[in-house]
Design a protein around this motif. Structure first.
Motif, PDB file in Angstrom:
ATOM      1  N   GLU A 137       0.706  -1.242   0.086  1.00  0.00           N
ATOM      2  CA  GLU A 137       0.106   0.086   0.057  1.00  0.00           C
ATOM      3  C   GLU A 137       0.882   1.328  -0.034  1.00  0.00           C
ATOM      4  O   GLU A 137       0.529   2.287  -0.598  1.00  0.00           O
ATOM      5  N   PHE A 138       1.829   1.384   0.733  1.00  0.00           N
ATOM      6  CA  PHE A 138       2.865   2.451   0.914  1.00  0.00           C
ATOM      7  C   PHE A 138       4.124   2.265  -0.038  1.00  0.00           C
ATOM      8  O   PHE A 138       5.043   3.136   0.228  1.00  0.00           O
ATOM      9  N   SER A 139       4.130   1.424  -0.924  1.00  0.00           N
ATOM     10  CA  SER A 139       5.188   1.285  -1.908  1.00  0.00           C
ATOM     11  C   SER A 139       6.598   1.213  -1.289  1.00  0.00           C
ATOM     12  O   SER A 139       7.456   2.208  -1.453  1.00  0.00           O
ATOM     13  N   ILE A 140       6.591   0.365  -0.328  1.00  0.00           N
ATOM     14  CA  ILE A 140       7.935   0.458   0.674  1.00  0.00           C
ATOM     15  C   ILE A 140       8.973  -0.553  -0.028  1.00  0.00           C
ATOM     16  O   ILE A 140       8.636  -1.782  -0.186  1.00  0.00           O
ATOM     17  N   ASP A 141      10.028  -0.094  -0.542  1.00  0.00           N
ATOM     18  CA  ASP A 141      11.184  -1.055  -1.006  1.00  0.00           C
ATOM     19  C   ASP A 141      12.112  -1.630   0.104  1.00  0.00           C
ATOM     20  O   ASP A 141      12.730  -0.750   0.710  1.00  0.00           O
ATOM     21  N   SER A 142      11.918  -2.844   0.362  1.00  0.00           N
ATOM     22  CA  SER A 142      12.618  -3.495   1.538  1.00  0.00           C
ATOM     23  C   SER A 142      14.022  -3.561   1.135  1.00  0.00           C
ATOM     24  O   SER A 142      14.726  -3.940   2.118  1.00  0.00           O
ATOM     25  N   SER A 143      14.631  -3.470  -0.013  1.00  0.00           N
ATOM     26  CA  SER A 143      15.919  -3.504  -0.174  1.00  0.00           C
ATOM     27  C   SER A 143      16.680  -2.210   0.274  1.00  0.00           C
ATOM     28  O   SER A 143      17.827  -2.415   0.310  1.00  0.00           O
ATOM     29  N   LYS A 144      16.021  -1.266   0.501  1.00  0.00           N
ATOM     30  CA  LYS A 144      16.622   0.114   0.918  1.00  0.00           C
ATOM     31  C   LYS A 144      16.553   0.169   2.556  1.00  0.00           C
ATOM     32  O   LYS A 144      15.307   0.127   3.091  1.00  0.00           O
ATOM     33  N   PRO A 145      17.483   0.705   3.168  1.00  0.00           N
ATOM     34  CA  PRO A 145      17.355   0.737   4.696  1.00  0.00           C
ATOM     35  C   PRO A 145      16.708   1.877   5.025  1.00  0.00           C
ATOM     36  O   PRO A 145      16.680   2.974   4.583  1.00  0.00           O
ATOM     37  N   LYS A 146      15.772   1.935   6.241  1.00  0.00           N
ATOM     38  CA  LYS A 146      15.158   2.809   6.616  1.00  0.00           C
ATOM     39  C   LYS A 146      15.182   3.349   8.021  1.00  0.00           C
ATOM     40  O   LYS A 146      15.738   2.536   9.091  1.00  0.00           O
ATOM     41  N   THR A 147      14.526   4.518   8.418  1.00  0.00           N
ATOM     42  CA  THR A 147      14.506   4.908   9.719  1.00  0.00           C
ATOM     43  C   THR A 147      12.900   4.741  10.088  1.00  0.00           C
ATOM     44  O   THR A 147      12.339   5.030   9.418  1.00  0.00           O
ATOM     45  N   ALA A 148      12.663   4.391  11.441  1.00  0.00           N
ATOM     46  CA  ALA A 148      11.178   4.439  11.751  1.00  0.00           C
ATOM     47  C   ALA A 148      10.908   5.043  13.137  1.00  0.00           C
ATOM     48  O   ALA A 148      11.877   5.198  13.905  1.00  0.00           O
ATOM     49  N   LEU A 149       9.630   5.471  13.206  1.00  0.00           N
ATOM     50  CA  LEU A 149       9.234   6.298  14.376  1.00  0.00           C
ATOM     51  C   LEU A 149       7.795   5.966  14.585  1.00  0.00           C
ATOM     52  O   LEU A 149       7.332   5.677  13.752  1.00  0.00           O
ATOM     53  N   LYS A 169      16.072  14.620   8.043  1.00  0.00           N
ATOM     54  CA  LYS A 169      17.326  15.171   7.602  1.00  0.00           C
ATOM     55  C   LYS A 169      18.375  14.186   7.498  1.00  0.00           C
ATOM     56  O   LYS A 169      19.392  14.247   6.747  1.00  0.00           O
ATOM     57  N   SER A 170      18.137  13.240   8.340  1.00  0.00           N
ATOM     58  CA  SER A 170      19.435  12.219   8.707  1.00  0.00           C
ATOM     59  C   SER A 170      19.191  10.821   7.935  1.00  0.00           C
ATOM     60  O   SER A 170      19.925  10.000   8.083  1.00  0.00           O
ATOM     61  N   SER A 171      17.981  10.636   7.315  1.00  0.00           N
ATOM     62  CA  SER A 171      17.703   9.439   6.765  1.00  0.00           C
ATOM     63  C   SER A 171      17.179   9.516   5.160  1.00  0.00           C
ATOM     64  O   SER A 171      16.597  10.658   5.029  1.00  0.00           O
ATOM     65  N   GLU A 172      17.382   8.596   4.508  1.00  0.00           N
ATOM     66  CA  GLU A 172      16.894   8.475   3.096  1.00  0.00           C
ATOM     67  C   GLU A 172      15.321   8.544   3.040  1.00  0.00           C
ATOM     68  O   GLU A 172      14.674   9.132   2.227  1.00  0.00           O
ATOM     69  N   GLU A 173      14.861   7.516   3.838  1.00  0.00           N
ATOM     70  CA  GLU A 173      13.511   7.485   4.089  1.00  0.00           C
ATOM     71  C   GLU A 173      12.956   6.908   5.476  1.00  0.00           C
ATOM     72  O   GLU A 173      13.738   6.356   6.314  1.00  0.00           O
TER      73      GLU A 173
END
Length: 351
Positions: A137-149, A169-173
């Motif tokens: 649904e949110f087009s999340i590419d699991s090959s790229k590292p991410k930050t979560a809140l 500012k500090s994360s790509e996604e």
């Protein structure tokens, strides 16, 4: 002997008191949010019981002398019949680890477990399907590292905005999960919309409903009670393990960011559990110092916003502009916003 489950009338103090006394033998409390309870008797005495709160089965207890008699099936069928009647086809079981094998033998699967509690689920759906749905649904590419809140945002403040902006500012996604449980003064739909509007300019931030597996009644009931009881560590650890072992692994989340917590014991305990669990899984936890208001009002918090609304018996725009963005102020001045403000003025709900 043929056993049958009887419905307990929750408005009958005598029947509820009988259940409470039976549960005390197992160090279990009869929780306030229970909406359906059944019990099995032998010679007039309760020997087994199970309750539910919406789609969560809890307060399950069987007298040791009755274990192995098959009455678990009777209890469970009775509760499941009620769930089906209410159109609920997926359910959770919150129970002690000693009962795990009983429920797995009946088709339930373990989601996660800690020393004091185990969370199982059964029926249609499940956590892996839920995460797959989110990714799609949110087009999340699991090959790229991410930050979560993960945020409740009751309501969305400049403090929330600051934390998200720093993450952006500090994360790509950035994946921002908004707690979906509807136990806050601002309903989920309102909180979700306010967050989306408040971060619409941050193009690398995806705002996602938290669902049933992130700070929900199933994973972390103590969060909504704001009680630092004996099970707090179990609940915080359970929720943290679910986040690490499912969301981080499936969505390639390698960092979670939280705000420091000088006020709430429950959130503070949760942050400590996160640090411990995430580090074990190779996921970093970054704690960002809370933003302070421009007018020397101390740290910004949603509770300060609600306090201002109570104290001023409405929206004091000048005072609130130091705490919340214009989008939140605009909402508070709408018809729906004013109705929520009225509830806040007459309420003392902490969360």
């Amino acid at each position: 002997m043929i056993y049958s489950a009887e419905k307990i009338h929750l408005r009958n103090p005598a029947e509820v008191d009988e259940i409470k006394k039976f549960l005390e033998k197992f160090q279990l409390d009869f929780e306030k949010n229970i909406d359906y309870t059944v019990a099995i008797r032998e010679n007039g005495q309760i020997v087994a019981t199970c309750s539910k709160s919406r789609d969560i089965l809890k307060c399950f207890a069987i007298d040791p002398s009755m274990q192995g008699t098959g009455i678990t099936n009777i209890l469970l069928k009775s509760i499941q019949d009620k769930l089906f009647e209410e159109g609920i086809f997926h359910s959770f079981i919150f129970t002690k680890p000693v009962y795990e094998t009983i429920f797995t033998s009946l088709g339930y699967k373990v989601v996660e477990k800690v020393d004091k509690v185990v969370l199982l689920e059964g029926g249609m759906g499940g956590i892996n399907k839920e995460i797959k749905k989110i990714a799609s649904e949110f087009s999340i590419d699991s090959s790229k590292p991410k930050t979560a809140l993960v945020m409740n945002c009751n309501p969305f403040t400049l403090g929330h905005r600051y934390l998200i902006e720093q993450s952006s500012k500090s994360s790509e996604e950035v994946l921002l999960f908004v707690v979906e449980e509807n136990k806050s003064l601002f309903p989920f739909k309102v909180r979700y919309d306010l967050v989306k509007k408040g971060v619409s300019d941050l193009k690398n931030v995806k705002v996602i409903p938290g669902g049933q597996y992130i700070i929900s009644s199933a994973t972390f009931p103590a969060y909504f009670l704001r009680e630092a009881g004996e099970f707090l560590e179990a609940y915080t650890t359970l929720d943290a393990k679910i986040f690490a072992n499912y969301f981080c692994k499936k969505l390639n989340i390698n960092k979670r960011i939280v705000g420091d917590e000088p006020y709430c014991k429950v959130t503070n305990a949760y942050n400590k559990a996160l640090l411990k669990i995430l580090e074990k899984s190779g996921i970093s936890l970054e704690t960002v110092k809370r933003k302070e208001g421009e007018n020397k009002t101390g740290f910004i918090s949603a509770s300060k916003v609600r306090d201002s609304l109570r104290r001023n018996k409405g929206v004091n725009t000048e005072e609130l502009s130091d705490l919340i963005p214009g989008t939140t102020i605009e909402f508070l001045l709408t018809k729906e916003g004013k109705e929520i403000v009225e509830k806040i003025i007459s309420s003392h709900t902490p969360h």
